[in-house]
Design a protein around this motif. Structure first.
Motif, PDB file in Angstrom:
ATOM      1  N   GLY A 103      10.337   8.276   2.494  1.00  0.00           N
ATOM      2  CA  GLY A 103      11.092   7.878   3.673  1.00  0.00           C
ATOM      3  C   GLY A 103      10.479   6.682   4.369  1.00  0.00           C
ATOM      4  O   GLY A 103      11.188   5.771   4.802  1.00  0.00           O
ATOM      5  N   LEU A 104       9.153   6.658   4.479  1.00  0.00           N
ATOM      6  CA  LEU A 104       8.480   5.528   5.106  1.00  0.00           C
ATOM      7  C   LEU A 104       8.673   4.263   4.285  1.00  0.00           C
ATOM      8  O   LEU A 104       8.943   3.188   4.832  1.00  0.00           O
ATOM      9  N   LEU A 105       8.539   4.362   2.972  1.00  0.00           N
ATOM     10  CA  LEU A 105       8.742   3.186   2.123  1.00  0.00           C
ATOM     11  C   LEU A 105      10.170   2.661   2.266  1.00  0.00           C
ATOM     12  O   LEU A 105      10.383   1.449   2.406  1.00  0.00           O
TER      13      LEU A 105
ATOM     14  N   LEU B 230      11.302  -1.082   3.671  1.00  0.00           N
ATOM     15  CA  LEU B 230      12.112  -1.989   2.854  1.00  0.00           C
ATOM     16  C   LEU B 230      13.394  -2.386   3.580  1.00  0.00           C
ATOM     17  O   LEU B 230      13.796  -3.563   3.552  1.00  0.00           O
ATOM     18  N   LEU B 231      14.035  -1.426   4.236  1.00  0.00           N
ATOM     19  CA  LEU B 231      15.282  -1.722   4.940  1.00  0.00           C
ATOM     20  C   LEU B 231      15.046  -2.661   6.117  1.00  0.00           C
ATOM     21  O   LEU B 231      15.862  -3.557   6.391  1.00  0.00           O
ATOM     22  N   HIS B 232      13.957  -2.499   6.832  1.00  0.00           N
ATOM     23  CA  HIS B 232      13.630  -3.435   7.914  1.00  0.00           C
ATOM     24  C   HIS B 232      13.233  -4.798   7.354  1.00  0.00           C
ATOM     25  O   HIS B 232      13.676  -5.840   7.849  1.00  0.00           O
ATOM     26  N   HIS B 233      12.394  -4.790   6.325  1.00  0.00           N
ATOM     27  CA  HIS B 233      11.887  -6.052   5.780  1.00  0.00           C
ATOM     28  C   HIS B 233      13.011  -6.888   5.166  1.00  0.00           C
ATOM     29  O   HIS B 233      12.894  -8.118   5.087  1.00  0.00           O
TER      30      HIS B 233
ATOM     31  N   GLN C 296      12.233   9.623   7.306  1.00  0.00           N
ATOM     32  CA  GLN C 296      13.524   9.698   6.629  1.00  0.00           C
ATOM     33  C   GLN C 296      14.666   9.499   7.629  1.00  0.00           C
ATOM     34  O   GLN C 296      15.648   8.800   7.342  1.00  0.00           O
ATOM     35  N   ALA C 297      14.556  10.108   8.810  1.00  0.00           N
ATOM     36  CA  ALA C 297      15.602   9.969   9.821  1.00  0.00           C
ATOM     37  C   ALA C 297      15.700   8.519  10.301  1.00  0.00           C
ATOM     38  O   ALA C 297      16.805   7.976  10.460  1.00  0.00           O
ATOM     39  N   GLN C 298      14.566   7.883  10.522  1.00  0.00           N
ATOM     40  CA  GLN C 298      14.584   6.475  10.932  1.00  0.00           C
ATOM     41  C   GLN C 298      15.167   5.589   9.836  1.00  0.00           C
ATOM     42  O   GLN C 298      15.908   4.639  10.115  1.00  0.00           O
ATOM     43  N   ALA C 299      14.832   5.908   8.585  1.00  0.00           N
ATOM     44  CA  ALA C 299      15.370   5.127   7.471  1.00  0.00           C
ATOM     45  C   ALA C 299      16.881   5.299   7.372  1.00  0.00           C
ATOM     46  O   ALA C 299      17.605   4.349   7.030  1.00  0.00           O
TER      47      ALA C 299
ATOM     48  N   VAL D 261       0.834  -1.201   0.000  1.00  0.00           N
ATOM     49  CA  VAL D 261       0.000   0.000   0.000  1.00  0.00           C
ATOM     50  C   VAL D 261       0.873   1.257   0.000  1.00  0.00           C
ATOM     51  O   VAL D 261       0.555   2.246  -0.674  1.00  0.00           O
ATOM     52  N   THR D 262       1.985   1.221   0.727  1.00  0.00           N
ATOM     53  CA  THR D 262       2.878   2.380   0.751  1.00  0.00           C
ATOM     54  C   THR D 262       3.518   2.608  -0.612  1.00  0.00           C
ATOM     55  O   THR D 262       3.742   3.757  -1.018  1.00  0.00           O
ATOM     56  N   ARG D 263       3.806   1.543  -1.337  1.00  0.00           N
ATOM     57  CA  ARG D 263       4.311   1.698  -2.710  1.00  0.00           C
ATOM     58  C   ARG D 263       3.279   2.428  -3.570  1.00  0.00           C
ATOM     59  O   ARG D 263       3.634   3.308  -4.370  1.00  0.00           O
TER      60      ARG D 263
END
Length: 374
Positions: free
Chosen positions: A198-200, A204-207, A256-259, A183-185
């Motif tokens: 940034g959320l996407l 992706l980095l966590h997944h 973005q900062a979390q990413a 959904v974010t994509r």
């Protein structure tokens, strides 16, 4: 079935009525599908739910002041023809609702989370969250779902849905994380807002680490102990590319900062080579944006890695005792500082209030390990 609720909403049903009708359709499905499964499950649910809605509306015309003709029923819609999930996220974030209430309602109706899961995500008692969701439903009852809500609320809900999936220990939870990414994509393709990108990227980095997070029998594997050869390098590369493009817009936000923090972890060849100094810097940026106690907790871990356990404990002193996982962080820092007795006690304390069975078992093992060192 968020997609079915969305179809009814497009046809004029208010949210509460649409949700009730879909629930009745699902009950009917449980009664009939085993013996006579439909070729198009979504189309079947839409047709049955719409009839349920029409029946309820006709029987309640004196209160609503309007009628809906049964013979005006549209034909069933193919299950794969449209995807209304993203639209439903925005419609549940109704402009008449406070952000927190809209998020809770969306998590319940669209994300499929239980009231208990939502309450845990917001750090409030389950009864409080149940009342919040009930009030939100009542507030939008009778209102048409035709006023899209706030983007920031939608992003918050998507991230909470992802986290519930990422933090879970079953295939259903994995699907929940993947659905949030999907959904974010879609949302990222419709807007150039850097925080959506940034959320996407963060997701992706966590997944990318999902296959390395658990061992046999669901055993939790901390980040420092994960087999990095199992990380999905394609997802990491995609996430970093999306993040770099977002940061270039020079409109920094919390996702973005979390990413950026997640990217630094992904970039390190080993746990020992992690650039903790940069990570502390990004936590400082994040703290300036959110002033969140959870961010303060995670920053204390990073400070402990960058500047030593004593500095980490000093940073931890700014975190309240009621913040989830504080005891686990304190245990880790005390162990690094050489105070093994205190570390063992805190690991056991953290296990007693762990949010999941894998986390509880991991902390129990940590307590036992440290006791053996005394």
């Amino acid at each position: 079935m968020p997609a079915v609720i969305a179809v009814l909403g497009r046809r004029g049903a208010d949210f509460a009525s649409a949700e009730d009708a879909v629930q009745e359709a699902l009950i009917r499905a449980l009664e009939t599908w085993e013996d006579d499964p439909p070729r198009d499950p979504k189309g079947w649910l839409v047709a049955v739910a719409w009839r349920k809605f029409l029946d309820a509306t006709r029987s309640d015309t004196s209160r609503r002041g309007r009628e809906v003709a049964v013979d005006a029923e549209p034909p069933p819609e193919p299950g794969a023809a449209t995807d209304d999930t993203l639209r439903l996220y925005f419609l549940c974030a109704h402009p008449t609702l406070p952000s927190s209430a809209a998020a809770a309602l969306t998590l319940r109706a669209v994300g499929g989370l239980t009231t208990r899961q939502i309450a845990a995500a917001y750090l409030v008692p389950e009864a409080t969250m149940a009342q919040r969701i009930s009030r939100a439903k009542k507030k939008i009852t009778g209102l048409p779902l035709d006023q899209p809500g706030d983007l920031a609320t939608v992003l918050r809900v998507l991230y909470l849905v992802f986290n519930e999936g990422y933090g879970g220990d079953s295939p259903d939870h994995t699907d929940l994380a993947a659905e949030a990414i999907r959904v974010t994509r879609q949302l990222a393709a419709l807007t150039d807002e850097p925080e959506v990108a940034g959320l996407l990227a963060l997701m992706l980095l966590h997944h990318a680490r999902r296959d390395s997070r658990t061992g046999p029998h669901g055993r939790l594997i901390p980040l420092a102990e994960q087999d990095r050869s199992r990380w999905d390098t394609a997802l990491i590369a995609e996430g970093v590319g999306i993040l770099q493009a977002a940061l270039a817009r020079d409109r920094l936000g919390e996702y973005q900062a979390q990413a950026a923090i997640a990217a630094l972890h992904a970039d390190a060849p080993s746990a020992a080579e992690t650039d903790w100094v940069q990570i502390v810097g990004w936590y400082d940026e994040l703290l300036a944006i959110t002033d969140s106690p959870v961010v303060r907790l995670n920053r204390a871990v990073a400070v402990g890695e960058a500047d030593g356990a004593g500095a980490g404990l000093a940073a931890l002193a700014a975190v309240g005792p009621d913040v989830p996982r504080r005891a686990a962080v304190a245990a880790h820092l005390h162990e690094r500082a050489g105070d093994l007795a205190q570390a063992a006690r805190l690991y056991a304390e953290a296990a007693g209030v762990a949010a999941s069975v894998p986390e509880r078992d991991h902390l129990t093992r940590e307590a036992a390990r440290v006791r053996q060192l005394l």
